[in-house]
Design an enzyme around this catalytic site. Structure first.
Site, PDB file in Angstrom:
ATOM      1  CD  GLU A   1      -2.988  -1.095   2.239  1.00  0.00           C
ATOM      2  OE1 GLU A   1      -4.204  -0.939   2.030  1.00  0.00           O
ATOM      3  OE2 GLU A   1      -2.519  -1.280   3.384  1.00  0.00           O
TER       4      GLU A   1
ATOM      5  CD  GLU B   1      -3.498  -6.488   4.669  1.00  0.00           C
ATOM      6  OE1 GLU B   1      -3.587  -5.387   5.221  1.00  0.00           O
ATOM      7  OE2 GLU B   1      -2.654  -7.345   4.983  1.00  0.00           O
TER       8      GLU B   1
END
Length: 263
Positions: A120, A140
């Site tokens: 990210e 995730e």
């Protein structure tokens, strides 16, 4: 002026370039709470310092660019009965938002894998150059986390089905595959990463700084706007009215390198 930074996040400024280095190689450059706070300070400094024309974000060593959140720290917080940080809440700004909104070109140099929050961070930068052995992954779904930033950015950078497959499966994507998808701009051998990324960034910093800032703000703020509205944004410094515009044209006609003043 005292520069931000810490033992775990090195920050230097030279030749109009700010370099931010995650320096926790023993923890695969993972993001502790203190590291994220320092990153915010570094990018805030770069954003407001006129002498800085671009920012490079990289990691120490070659085992990882960034392994994402420090899960050991998160586990210790949970064992103490504390709530781990929730994205876009609390009193601190979100580090990915701060990086994405930096009003100058930002380049992630992936010296190794970019995992979860580390990926990210790379997504929050404008450009990405990677070593051949690097890969990107959003695991995730395998950790019970949320990938808050990636769920917003990935469908804007990739076809929706490709983005969702990456999120749903949580499997690694090689640097070469990510290059083909347009997620990474350049892939080079790990032995050439330092030299090639320096050459790449130097070519960017050598251009008109006000124009670079205009490009960043217009493309970022006009991303989801209709064309007619985006054309009328007029955000960022106006290069058309600048001294650099006159200098750039004059230097071209005189066949010499321009001397940018940033005004």
């Amino acid at each position: 002026m005292t520069l931000p930074g810490s033992d775990e996040v090195r920050y230097t400024v030279a030749d109009h370039l700010a370099t931010v280095t995650l320096d926790r190689p023993e923890r695969r450059n993972s993001l502790s709470q203190s590291v994220m706070s320092t990153l915010i300070e570094c990018f805030a400094h770069a954003s407001t310092t006129d002498d800085v024309r671009a920012v490079v974000l990289t990691g120490a060593g070659d085992a990882a660019f960034c392994a994402g959140a420090d899960l050991k720290e998160f586990d210790e917080m949970a064992r103490r009965g504390e709530q781990i940080p929730v994205p876009m809440s609390g009193s601190d700004r979100n580090v990915y938002e701060v990086v994405a909104e930096t009003p100058k070109p930002t380049i992630a140099v992936l010296n190794g894998p970019a995992v979860a929050g580390g990926f990210e961070l790379a997504l929050a930068c404008d450009l990405r150059i990677a070593a051949e052995h690097a890969f990107v992954v959003m695991p995730e779904a395998k950790r019970g986390m949320g990938a808050n930033f990636a769920t917003v950015l990935l469908p804007r950078l990739l076809p929706r089905a490709v983005a969702l497959e990456m999120l749903y499966l949580g499997e690694p994507v090689s640097a070469r595959t990510a290059l083909g998808w347009g997620l990474i701009n350049r892939v080079v051998d790990r032995t050439e990463l330092a030299a090639e990324s320096a050459k790449y960034v130097e070519a960017i910093v050598g251009n008109a700084p006000l124009t670079l800032r205009r490009y960043k703000e217009m493309t970022f703020k006009g991303w989801e706007l209709p064309v007619a509205a985006a054309l009328r944004l007029g955000v960022g410094p106006n290069p058309y009215l600048s001294e650099d515009r006159a200098e750039g044209i004059r230097a071209f006609l005189e066949k010499r390198p321009p001397r940018w003043q940033g005004r």
